[in-house]
Design a protein around this motif. Structure first.
Motif, PDB file in Angstrom:
ATOM      1  N   TRP A 112       0.832  -1.198   0.000  1.00 30.35           N
ATOM      2  CA  TRP A 112       0.000   0.000   0.000  1.00 30.35           C
ATOM      3  C   TRP A 112       0.868   1.250   0.000  1.00 30.35           C
ATOM      4  O   TRP A 112       2.083   1.177   0.145  1.00 30.35           O
ATOM      5  N   ARG A 113       0.215   2.386  -0.192  1.00 31.42           N
ATOM      6  CA  ARG A 113       0.917   3.662  -0.285  1.00 31.42           C
ATOM      7  C   ARG A 113       0.216   4.688   0.598  1.00 31.42           C
ATOM      8  O   ARG A 113      -1.009   4.689   0.708  1.00 31.42           O
ATOM      9  N   LYS A 114       1.005   5.563   1.208  1.00 28.76           N
ATOM     10  CA  LYS A 114       0.455   6.560   2.121  1.00 28.76           C
ATOM     11  C   LYS A 114       1.048   7.926   1.806  1.00 28.76           C
ATOM     12  O   LYS A 114       2.252   8.057   1.556  1.00 28.76           O
ATOM     13  N   SER A 115       0.206   8.949   1.816  1.00 31.36           N
ATOM     14  CA  SER A 115       0.670  10.322   1.612  1.00 31.36           C
ATOM     15  C   SER A 115       1.052  10.936   2.949  1.00 31.36           C
ATOM     16  O   SER A 115       0.259  10.915   3.895  1.00 31.36           O
ATOM     17  N   VAL A 116       2.257  11.478   3.023  1.00 32.39           N
ATOM     18  CA  VAL A 116       2.750  12.112   4.249  1.00 32.39           C
ATOM     19  C   VAL A 116       3.196  13.528   3.913  1.00 32.39           C
ATOM     20  O   VAL A 116       3.986  13.739   2.987  1.00 32.39           O
ATOM     21  N   GLY A 117       2.700  14.501   4.638  1.00 30.53           N
ATOM     22  CA  GLY A 117       3.046  15.885   4.380  1.00 30.53           C
ATOM     23  C   GLY A 117       4.536  16.160   4.551  1.00 30.53           C
ATOM     24  O   GLY A 117       5.170  15.646   5.470  1.00 30.53           O
ATOM     25  N   ILE A 118       5.105  16.963   3.654  1.00 33.31           N
ATOM     26  CA  ILE A 118       6.497  17.382   3.798  1.00 33.31           C
ATOM     27  C   ILE A 118       6.581  18.236   5.070  1.00 33.31           C
ATOM     28  O   ILE A 118       5.807  19.172   5.251  1.00 33.31           O
ATOM     29  N   GLU A 119       7.508  17.917   5.945  1.00 38.72           N
ATOM     30  CA  GLU A 119       7.524  18.536   7.269  1.00 38.72           C
ATOM     31  C   GLU A 119       7.734  20.047   7.241  1.00 38.72           C
ATOM     32  O   GLU A 119       7.069  20.785   7.965  1.00 38.72           O
ATOM     33  N   LYS A 120       8.674  20.518   6.421  1.00 40.78           N
ATOM     34  CA  LYS A 120       9.023  21.943   6.437  1.00 40.78           C
ATOM     35  C   LYS A 120       8.977  22.493   5.015  1.00 40.78           C
ATOM     36  O   LYS A 120       9.725  22.048   4.146  1.00 40.78           O
ATOM     37  N   VAL A 121       8.105  23.474   4.785  1.00 39.80           N
ATOM     38  CA  VAL A 121       8.001  24.087   3.461  1.00 39.80           C
ATOM     39  C   VAL A 121       8.067  25.608   3.586  1.00 39.80           C
ATOM     40  O   VAL A 121       7.668  26.186   4.597  1.00 39.80           O
ATOM     41  N   GLY A 122       8.587  26.226   2.542  1.00 40.66           N
ATOM     42  CA  GLY A 122       8.679  27.684   2.495  1.00 40.66           C
ATOM     43  C   GLY A 122       7.898  28.225   1.322  1.00 40.66           C
ATOM     44  O   GLY A 122       7.940  27.663   0.218  1.00 40.66           O
ATOM     45  N   LEU A 123       7.170  29.309   1.539  1.00 40.36           N
ATOM     46  CA  LEU A 123       6.366  29.942   0.494  1.00 40.36           C
ATOM     47  C   LEU A 123       6.944  31.303   0.168  1.00 40.36           C
ATOM     48  O   LEU A 123       7.137  32.136   1.065  1.00 40.36           O
ATOM     49  N   ALA A 146      -2.346  19.033   3.285  1.00 44.27           N
ATOM     50  CA  ALA A 146      -1.345  17.969   3.235  1.00 44.27           C
ATOM     51  C   ALA A 146      -0.805  17.611   4.610  1.00 44.27           C
ATOM     52  O   ALA A 146      -0.264  16.524   4.803  1.00 44.27           O
ATOM     53  N   GLY A 147      -0.919  18.549   5.562  1.00 45.54           N
ATOM     54  CA  GLY A 147      -0.425  18.284   6.906  1.00 45.54           C
ATOM     55  C   GLY A 147       1.020  18.665   7.125  1.00 45.54           C
ATOM     56  O   GLY A 147       1.696  18.071   7.981  1.00 45.54           O
ATOM     57  N   CYS A 148       1.522  19.648   6.367  1.00 48.02           N
ATOM     58  CA  CYS A 148       2.895  20.127   6.576  1.00 48.02           C
ATOM     59  C   CYS A 148       2.998  20.731   7.980  1.00 48.02           C
ATOM     60  O   CYS A 148       2.190  21.576   8.365  1.00 48.02           O
ATOM     61  N   ARG A 149       4.006  20.306   8.744  1.00 47.75           N
ATOM     62  CA  ARG A 149       4.108  20.728  10.140  1.00 47.75           C
ATOM     63  C   ARG A 149       4.593  22.159  10.299  1.00 47.75           C
ATOM     64  O   ARG A 149       4.196  22.854  11.232  1.00 47.75           O
ATOM     65  N   GLU A 150       5.497  22.587   9.430  1.00 50.15           N
ATOM     66  CA  GLU A 150       6.064  23.927   9.562  1.00 50.15           C
ATOM     67  C   GLU A 150       5.998  24.636   8.215  1.00 50.15           C
ATOM     68  O   GLU A 150       6.553  24.151   7.225  1.00 50.15           O
ATOM     69  N   VAL A 151       5.286  25.753   8.175  1.00 47.09           N
ATOM     70  CA  VAL A 151       5.146  26.532   6.944  1.00 47.09           C
ATOM     71  C   VAL A 151       5.625  27.946   7.235  1.00 47.09           C
ATOM     72  O   VAL A 151       5.111  28.606   8.144  1.00 47.09           O
ATOM     73  N   ILE A 152       6.631  28.395   6.471  1.00 52.00           N
ATOM     74  CA  ILE A 152       7.092  29.770   6.638  1.00 52.00           C
ATOM     75  C   ILE A 152       6.835  30.540   5.352  1.00 52.00           C
ATOM     76  O   ILE A 152       6.729  29.956   4.267  1.00 52.00           O
ATOM     77  N   LEU A 153       6.723  31.845   5.491  1.00 52.98           N
ATOM     78  CA  LEU A 153       6.386  32.699   4.356  1.00 52.98           C
ATOM     79  C   LEU A 153       7.364  33.866   4.293  1.00 52.98           C
ATOM     80  O   LEU A 153       7.641  34.507   5.312  1.00 52.98           O
ATOM     81  N   CYS A 154       7.873  34.138   3.106  1.00 53.21           N
ATOM     82  CA  CYS A 154       8.740  35.297   2.874  1.00 53.21           C
ATOM     83  C   CYS A 154       8.133  36.163   1.777  1.00 53.21           C
ATOM     84  O   CYS A 154       7.663  35.653   0.756  1.00 53.21           O
ATOM     85  N   SER A 155       8.160  37.480   1.998  1.00 57.22           N
ATOM     86  CA  SER A 155       7.658  38.434   1.012  1.00 57.22           C
ATOM     87  C   SER A 155       8.404  39.748   1.186  1.00 57.22           C
ATOM     88  O   SER A 155       8.717  40.130   2.329  1.00 57.22           O
ATOM     89  N   PRO A 156       8.721  40.448   0.105  1.00 56.74           N
ATOM     90  CA  PRO A 156       9.517  41.676   0.223  1.00 56.74           C
ATOM     91  C   PRO A 156       8.753  42.814   0.886  1.00 56.74           C
ATOM     92  O   PRO A 156       7.559  43.010   0.620  1.00 56.74           O
ATOM     93  N   PRO A 157       9.425  43.584   1.747  1.00 57.98           N
ATOM     94  CA  PRO A 157       8.772  44.720   2.411  1.00 57.98           C
ATOM     95  C   PRO A 157       8.649  45.916   1.482  1.00 57.98           C
ATOM     96  O   PRO A 157       9.378  46.026   0.483  1.00 57.98           O
TER      97      PRO A 157
END
Length: 424
Positions: A112-123, A146-157
């Motif tokens: 069988w196959r299981k989907s697991v969220g990528i732990e750390k993603v950046g946007l 997806a259940g990603c545990r850590e999501v960070i976001l960067c955007s220019p000021p």
């Protein structure tokens, strides 16, 4: 826009080519910035923010106070619009995460196959001439599903050292609290390598200019995954004599106003429609606040008059547009023949801007002909697919001879022994 009538097939390649820059010089500049960020961390971020964004930020993490101020200041009508779009995007993306069935390939062998969220993603969210808060919905919602545990976001000021209130409102709406006022190449470097303030991530998402795209490609070589090698935005519109010229012109301009390096392509079987679209372009362009940007994009764009719809479809598939609008009779039947496109908009009442914001589909899509082999962002982009197998003793016995013979034929005796030691 440059018009090309009834081109020979040998000329198609020159028609569908995108604007290119000196990639060697570009990569060298980008690599230099990435190296500085990797070596100096926060100090390099501060220096490049001062240099490129014109603001000195000793602390570039967004505070809870800044988020609260944004929530209080944003227009309620815009808040409602963002919330409606978010609901549609979540409705479309939620069913994409499905539990997969266990398959018994042979008696006693379960896989069988299981989907697991990528732990750390950046946007990465562009915020220069236009703060693209809609992209937060397109990336943050699938990451949440997806259940990603850590999501960070960067955007220019901006010049005052702040992010647009809509960016902060949208981020908190989808559950993102780690927000950093960092733009451009230095943002990609911070998320890829980590700094004293910014945590490193495993995968980076988000559109950007040619510098951001180059940075994503370079950090990928260092082992950080990226969503896709997306570059400047683009649209292709297919028309026949049933298209509505004002609608077509509006669609072309809605893409052209993204930036001077955006590209639009009009492919039509009707010369009369082309002439009417050109008149509408002049009329509507004059009314746009970003008309200088759109005009520059149009100067790099093309109109192609084709003999038949079959040829038009073939050309459009060769172009592999990020966005494809089919403003033709029998548009649904034509859509069935499209094999290369990021997202398809069918009929006169399906403008690309609806998909950009609120219909539910994702607007983070492959550009620069990458739609030939890449999909747009989805929940799948934020998960890993892990396979599992479980064998009973009887299951192993039933497959042992197969595995042993294959392993021995490849000269991998220990592989065969790992089976035979259990069955004997």
């Amino acid at each position: 826009m440059n018009t090309i009538a009834f081109p020979q097939k040998s000329a198609w390649e020159s028609i569908i080519v995108r604007p290119v820059s000196d990639s060697g010089t570009l990569m060298s500049k980008v690599k230099s910035v990435l190296n500085e960020v990797q070596q100096k961390g926060d100090l390099a971020i501060q220096q490049y923010t001062q240099q490129f964004d014109g603001v000195h930020l000793p602390d570039f993490k967004v505070s809870e106070l800044e988020i609260q101020e944004a929530l209080n200041s944003l227009d309620n009508g815009l808040k409602k619009a963002i919330e409606t779009a978010a609901a549609n995007i979540r409705n479309f993306h939620s069913p994409q995460l499905k539990a997969e069935s266990m398959i018994e390939t042979m008696p006693g062998i379960q896989c069988w196959r299981k989907s697991v969220g990528i732990e750390k993603v950046g946007l990465y969210i562009p915020g220069g001439s236009a703060p693209l808060f809609s992209t937060i919905l397109m990336l943050g919602i699938p990451a949440s599903i997806a259940g990603c545990r850590e999501v960070i976001l960067c955007s220019p000021p901006d010049k005052s050292g702040k992010l647009h209130p809509a960016i902060l409102f949208t981020a908190q709406l989808v559950g993102i609290r780690s927000i950093f006022k960092i733009g451009g190449v230095q943002a990609i470097g911070a998320m890829a390598y980590g700094t004293e303030t910014v945590p490193a991530v495993y995968k980076i998402f988000g559109p950007g200019n040619q510098y951001v795209t180059a940075a994503k490609q370079l950090v990928q070589m260092d082992g950080v995954a990226i969503d896709m090698p997306a570059g400047p935005s683009e649209v292709c519109v297919m028309t026949d004599d049933t298209a509505i010229p004002a609608f077509v012109a509006a669609d072309l301009l809605s893409q052209a106003e993204h930036g001077p390096d955006s590209q639009v392509l009009l492919v039509s079987t009707s010369e009369a429609i082309i002439n009417q679209v050109n008149l509408e372009l002049e009329k509507q362009l004059a009314e746009l606040p970003r008309k200088e940007v759109a005009a520059k994009a149009l100067s790099n764009s093309r109109v192609v008059l084709m003999n038949t719809m079959e040829e038009a479809i073939e050309l459009v598939n060769a172009y592999a547009a990020e966005h494809l609008i089919i403003a033709c009779n029998n548009a649904e039947a034509i859509a069935e023949k499209i094999v290369n496109a990021g997202s398809v908009f069918i009929g006169n009442y399906s403008p690309e801007s609806v998909g950009d914001y609120a219909s539910g589909t994702n607007h983070t899509l492959p550009t620069n002909a990458y739609a030939r082999m890449y999909s747009g962002v989805s929940v799948d982009s934020f998960v890993k697919k892990i396979t599992f197998q479980k064998l009973s003793r009887e299951g192993l016995v039933s497959i042992a001879n197969t595995v042993e013979k294959m392993a021995e034929a490849e000269g991998l005796t220990a592989h065969a022994k790992a089976v035979s030691i259990r069955t004997k």
